[in-house]
Each structure stands twice: as structure tokens, then as C-alpha cells.
Design a protein around this motif. Structure first.
Motif, PDB file in Angstrom:
ATOM      1  N   GLY A  46       0.840  -1.161  -0.134  1.00  8.71           N
ATOM      2  CA  GLY A  46      -0.152   0.021  -0.142  1.00  8.71           C
ATOM      3  C   GLY A  46       0.886   1.380  -0.184  1.00  8.71           C
ATOM      4  N   ARG A  47       1.950   0.830   0.355  1.00  9.63           N
ATOM      5  CA  ARG A  47       3.350   2.327   0.203  1.00  9.63           C
ATOM      6  C   ARG A  47       4.191   1.825  -0.474  1.00  9.63           C
ATOM      7  N   GLU A  48       4.590   0.745  -0.736  1.00 14.48           N
ATOM      8  CA  GLU A  48       5.744   0.416  -1.618  1.00 14.48           C
ATOM      9  C   GLU A  48       5.542  -1.155  -2.109  1.00 14.48           C
ATOM     10  N   VAL A  49       6.410  -1.383  -3.310  1.00 12.23           N
ATOM     11  CA  VAL A  49       6.249  -2.719  -3.806  1.00 12.23           C
ATOM     12  C   VAL A  49       7.671  -3.426  -3.637  1.00 12.23           C
ATOM     13  N   VAL A  50       7.459  -4.770  -3.334  1.00 14.25           N
ATOM     14  CA  VAL A  50       8.802  -5.375  -3.565  1.00 14.25           C
ATOM     15  C   VAL A  50       8.398  -6.639  -4.733  1.00 14.25           C
ATOM     16  N   PRO A  59      12.401  -6.600 -22.434  1.00 18.01           N
ATOM     17  CA  PRO A  59      10.861  -6.338 -22.585  1.00 18.01           C
ATOM     18  C   PRO A  59       9.915  -6.893 -21.862  1.00 18.01           C
ATOM     19  N   LEU A  60      10.290  -7.993 -21.455  1.00 15.55           N
ATOM     20  CA  LEU A  60       9.348  -8.621 -20.513  1.00 15.55           C
ATOM     21  C   LEU A  60       9.470  -7.935 -18.979  1.00 15.55           C
ATOM     22  N   ALA A  61      10.669  -7.538 -18.592  1.00 18.91           N
ATOM     23  CA  ALA A  61      10.517  -6.896 -17.438  1.00 18.91           C
ATOM     24  C   ALA A  61      10.042  -5.411 -17.532  1.00 18.91           C
ATOM     25  N   GLU A  62       9.977  -4.744 -18.681  1.00 19.67           N
ATOM     26  CA  GLU A  62       9.284  -3.509 -18.914  1.00 19.67           C
ATOM     27  C   GLU A  62       7.604  -3.751 -18.609  1.00 19.67           C
ATOM     28  N   ILE A  68       2.737  -3.554 -12.961  1.00 19.28           N
ATOM     29  CA  ILE A  68       2.725  -2.998 -11.651  1.00 19.28           C
ATOM     30  C   ILE A  68       1.995  -1.667 -11.756  1.00 19.28           C
ATOM     31  N   ARG A  69       2.313  -0.802 -12.444  1.00 20.63           N
ATOM     32  CA  ARG A  69       1.768   0.643 -12.632  1.00 20.63           C
ATOM     33  C   ARG A  69       0.249   0.662 -12.933  1.00 20.63           C
ATOM     34  N   ALA A  70      -0.149  -0.708 -13.598  1.00 14.61           N
ATOM     35  CA  ALA A  70      -1.650  -0.698 -13.832  1.00 14.61           C
ATOM     36  C   ALA A  70      -2.363  -0.872 -12.597  1.00 14.61           C
ATOM     37  N   ARG A  96      15.556  -1.767 -11.897  1.00 11.19           N
ATOM     38  CA  ARG A  96      16.383  -0.770 -11.414  1.00 11.19           C
ATOM     39  C   ARG A  96      15.994   0.538 -11.899  1.00 11.19           C
ATOM     40  N   ALA A  97      15.754   0.834 -13.115  1.00  9.91           N
ATOM     41  CA  ALA A  97      15.539   2.043 -13.793  1.00  9.91           C
ATOM     42  C   ALA A  97      14.139   2.582 -13.219  1.00  9.91           C
ATOM     43  N   ALA A  98      13.259   1.842 -12.682  1.00 11.92           N
ATOM     44  CA  ALA A  98      12.030   2.081 -11.986  1.00 11.92           C
ATOM     45  C   ALA A  98      12.198   2.421 -10.730  1.00 11.92           C
ATOM     46  N   GLY A  99      13.387   2.372 -10.033  1.00 13.86           N
ATOM     47  CA  GLY A  99      13.508   2.661  -8.776  1.00 13.86           C
ATOM     48  C   GLY A  99      13.935   1.383  -7.785  1.00 13.86           C
TER      49      GLY A  99
END
Length: 311
Positions: A46-50, A59-62, A68-70, A96-99
Motif C-alpha cells: 500500500g506504500r511500496e512494492v517488492v 522487454p518482459l521486465a518492462e 505493476i503501474r496498472a 532498477r530504472a523504475a527505482g
């Protein structure tokens, strides 16, 4: 082997979805066959994702990040690699690029360079990738030796532990999410589907050990009454998941050994006739386990087990 494609996705909520602050929400993202039907799980407090396991290609990771963003606006804090197979670590770059901070055991991190080199050469040789398209070697940001507790925002915790026995690969980490009653075990469990029988890549060669795999499954019982989430197939209660996987390992061991014993020339499994033999082993596995899906995993992965029997 088909070239990587974007994945199919599915999501499961294991607590009331209108109360993520109580126990969080565990989602499942699943690739298609080009990504080896691999699950990546992600837990939203609810505040972060693992995230658990990063998929076979970037491409599959993207696509995983998009999934996740959906489902949540929570920032992606960690991606945990459960074991050193490329469908678990190749896609860490977009996460990693997503944080995300990339987390793996010392044993997994140490194994990644050798596995990456072996798999890169194999997939380029068979035409699945070229020199420029194979994913770069994964880099691990946070390493641990035996155990690691991730304390998350939202009063959630995740407990990581390296098993004593290696299982499907050369080393295995499991992740316990107490609030969700979940144990994430990577490819240690393939519930309802066939398993990848290559073994861990050690010193540039596959090293399968089905006895050690079964022993690793016994270790899972220490977590008691939880639901087990494997790298492929369905989730299942602990007792069901462990017994079913162990029974499968005994059965598939017999199938492969019987077939190999019937072939007089051990070189037949590496020469021009090899593909025919692996197809025949797949058919034998299909007949022995008609209820299990994803039999192509036998076709492509059984060579490691076969080579351990004939060398």
C-alpha cells in the motif's frame, strides 16, 4: 525457441483488496512461452512494492513494470532474485530504472556471471538472440549471506532465507511474507506443470541433483501452514506443493533413467540425433504425467539431467 514477446498477466489478491494496509496485496505476472511461462510475483504494502524475480528479457521486465503501474502507484523498492537462472535475473535493468534495489544472496550474486556467460553463448548459438540483443549481465545492489529481513513501509516485513540444499539451481532463496501467509520459492516448485531439469550451471556446465532438490523441498516445511508460490504453475498449500513436487521428481527420474538406459550410444544425446531423443523423452514424460502442462520444459531442459547420467 520463439523470440521473446510481451507477457500475459494475471493478478491475485490474497486478502481483502479494499484493505491493503492490513496485509498488502500479492500479484502474479506471468510471461508467455518465449519467457518460459515464468511467474514474477510482486507484493504491494500500500506504500511500496517488492518484486520477486525479474523475467527473462528486458522487454518482459518492462511489461512487468507496466503491470505493476496498472495496479498500484506505490514505488517499486526492491526486486529479489530467488536463484541464478536467467529468467529470474536478466530483466533487472528496467526494474532498477523504475527505482528498485536489486537483492540477492551472496551465492546467487556469485553465480550470476558464470550462468550469464553460459546462457548467452547457448542462446546466441541457437539463434534466439544475436550478440546485441541478449540482455546484459545483471548487477546485484544488496547482498546477504544466509538471511535478510526487509522492513517495509506499511508495517510489513519480508523474510529472505537461503536454503541449505540447492534445489533446481546451484543455490536457492525463499521469501516469506507473513502477512500474506505466502512463501515464494522460485522454480523449486512447478505445481501442475513439468519442471526444468537442467540443473544449476557450475563451472560452465549443468549440475542437476534431484536428491538435493527433494531435500530443499523438505526444508520448506519449516514455514508451516503457508501457501507456496512457485516459479511456474499454480500456487498450493505447503503439504500439497511439497508432496506433489517430490512425487514428480521421483517419477521423472525414473522416466529419464529408463529412457537413457535403453540407448546404447551415450554420444547419441549430443550429436545430430539428440533432438529426437529429447523429443522422445518429452513424450514419455507426457504419458507419465498427463495432468501436467508445459512439457516443452522437458524438451529444452532435460539435457542437463541426461548428460549427468551418461558422462
Amino acid at each position: 525457441m520463439p523470440r521473446p514477446a510481451l507477457a500475459l498477466t494475471a493478478a491475485l489478491c490474497f486478502v481483502a483488496c479494499d484493505a491493503p494496509e492490513a496485509a498488502g496485496v500479492l500479484y502474479t505476472f506471468t510471461s508467455d512461452a518465449a519467457g518460459f511461462d515464468t511467474h514474477s510475483f510482486y507484493y504491494d504494502t500500500g506504500r511500496e512494492v517488492v518484486v520477486f524475480d525479474a523475467q527473462f528479457t528486458e522487454p518482459l521486465a518492462e511489461a512487468l513494470v507496466d503491470d505493476i503501474r496498472a495496479h498500484t502507484d506505490s514505488p517499486i523498492r526492491y526486486v529479489v532474485i530467488t536463484h541464478p537462472n536467467p529468467d529470474k535475473f536478466n530483466g533487472v535493468g528496467p526494474l532498477r530504472a523504475a527505482g528498485a534495489t536489486v537483492v540477492a544472496s551472496e551465492a546467487t550474486a556469485a553465480a550470476i556471471p558464470g550462468v550469464h556467460a553460459y546462457k548467452r553463448a547457448a542462446f546466441i548459438a541457437n539463434g534466439t538472440f544475436d550478440e546485441d540483443s541478449y540482455p546484459p549481465e545483471a548487477v546485484v545492489d544488496l547482498r546477504f549471506t544466509d538471511t535478510l529481513r526487509l522492513d517495509l513501509l506499511g508495517d510489513a516485513t519480508i523474510e529472505l532465507q537461503v536454503l541449505e540444499h540447492p534445489g533446481v539451481s546451484s543455490t536457492q532463496t525463499v521469501a516469506h511474507i507473513p502477512a500474506a501467509g505466502a512463501l515464494i520459492v522460485g522454480d523449486l516448485v512447478h505445481h501442475g506443470v513439468h519442471a526444468w531439469l537442467e540443473g544449476g550451471i557450475v563451472d560452465g556446465a549443468p549440475r542437476p541433483d534431484l536428491s538435493a532438490w527433494s531435500a530443499a523441498l523438505d526444508e520448506l516445511r519449516d514455514w508451516g501452514d503457508v501457501t507456496v508460490y512457485g516459479g511456474r504453475g499454480a500456487s498450493a498449500p505447503m503439504d500439497v506443493a511439497v508432496v506433489s513436487q517430490q512425487d514428480y521428481l521421483v517419477g521423472i527420474d525414473g522416466v529419464v533413467r529408463d529412457y537413457v538406459a535403453g540407448v546404447d550410444d551415450p554420444d547419441a544425446f549430443t550429436g545430430e540425433a539428440a533432438a529426437g531423443h529429447y523429443a522422445a523423452i518429452t513424450e514419455a514424460a507426457r504419458e507419465a504425467f498427463p495432468e501436467r502442462g508445459l512439457d516443452y520444459l522437458i524438451t529444452y531442459g532435460v539435457y542437463g539431467f541426461v548428460q549427468s547420467l551418461v558422462r
